[in-house]
Design a protein around this motif. Structure first.
Motif, PDB file in Angstrom:
ATOM      1  N   ASN A  43       0.754   6.461  -5.157  1.00 19.56           N
ATOM      2  CA  ASN A  43       2.107   5.920  -5.217  1.00 19.56           C
ATOM      3  C   ASN A  43       3.064   6.965  -4.650  1.00 19.56           C
ATOM      4  N   PRO A  44       3.652   6.716  -3.470  1.00 17.14           N
ATOM      5  CA  PRO A  44       4.528   7.715  -2.853  1.00 17.14           C
ATOM      6  C   PRO A  44       5.759   8.057  -3.694  1.00 17.14           C
ATOM      7  N   SER A  45       6.225   7.133  -4.506  1.00 19.55           N
ATOM      8  CA  SER A  45       7.457   7.364  -5.288  1.00 19.55           C
ATOM      9  C   SER A  45       7.336   8.593  -6.185  1.00 19.55           C
ATOM     10  N   LYS A  72       0.799  -1.217   0.000  1.00 17.69           N
ATOM     11  CA  LYS A  72       0.000   0.000   0.000  1.00 17.69           C
ATOM     12  C   LYS A  72       0.840   1.279   0.000  1.00 17.69           C
ATOM     13  N   GLY A  73       2.149   1.122   0.028  1.00 23.69           N
ATOM     14  CA  GLY A  73       3.064   2.264   0.015  1.00 23.69           C
ATOM     15  C   GLY A  73       4.401   1.805  -0.499  1.00 23.69           C
ATOM     16  N   ILE A  74       5.461   2.343   0.075  1.00 23.35           N
ATOM     17  CA  ILE A  74       6.805   1.865  -0.228  1.00 23.35           C
ATOM     18  C   ILE A  74       7.462   1.476   1.088  1.00 23.35           C
ATOM     19  N   ASN A  75       8.287   0.437   1.046  1.00 22.70           N
ATOM     20  CA  ASN A  75       9.046   0.025   2.221  1.00 22.70           C
ATOM     21  C   ASN A  75      10.457   0.564   2.079  1.00 22.70           C
ATOM     22  N   ILE A  76      10.886   1.296   3.094  1.00 21.95           N
ATOM     23  CA  ILE A  76      12.181   1.971   3.071  1.00 21.95           C
ATOM     24  C   ILE A  76      13.040   1.413   4.191  1.00 21.95           C
ATOM     25  N   LYS A  77      14.223   0.903   3.832  1.00 20.58           N
ATOM     26  CA  LYS A  77      15.158   0.394   4.837  1.00 20.58           C
ATOM     27  C   LYS A  77      16.191   1.460   5.144  1.00 20.58           C
TER      28      LYS A  77
END
Length: 139
Positions: free
Chosen positions: A132-134, A47-52
């Protein structure tokens, strides 16, 4: 006020700061992901982006707004910030440093990212539709 915030939010598309401090890597993108080695198989929609990020990284607000929700889910914390007709959602936090109803500003720390260093960041319209957050974040 909502109309002004929404207009300002929309005009900054593509220029928002990353919602995590320090070095980072986007490990999952918005939408459906394919499972390597299994043709035609997709994982659950992201549902979003996963950021490490690094251990101890801070989740930070992308734009001025008001904290509309703080809660827990599955052992981690979630912060939701309202920016007029838009919501930014910060998931998988180990700790939170803001409270519901608090005004926050761009780049303000909202909390600390969970132990694995992976935070999910979502953008939504107030009506619940996912964005889309990107395409909204600068690099």
């Amino acid at each position: 006020e909502d109309r002004r915030l929404s207009s300002n939010f929309e005009s900054n598309r593509g220029r928002f700061p990353m919602p995590i401090t320090g070095p980072y890597k986007i490990v999952n993108t918005f939408g459906q992901s394919r499972v390597e080695g299994l043709k035609g198989t997709t994982m659950q929609d992201i549902k979003g982006i996963n950021i490490k990020g690094q251990t101890g990284a801070k989740a930070r607000c992308i734009f001025d707004g008001v904290v509309s929700g703080v809660g827990g889910y599955g052992g981690s914390m979630i912060v939701i910030v309202r920016h007029g007709n838009y919501l930014s959602v910060y998931c998988n936090l180990a700790s939170v440093s803001v409270t519901r109803g608090q005004r926050v500003s761009a780049r303000q720390a909202l909390g600390t990212v969970g132990n694995e260093g992976v935070m999910q960041f979502q953008l939504r319209r107030l009506n619940g539709s996912l964005l889309n957050p990107s395409s909204w974040l600068g690099r």
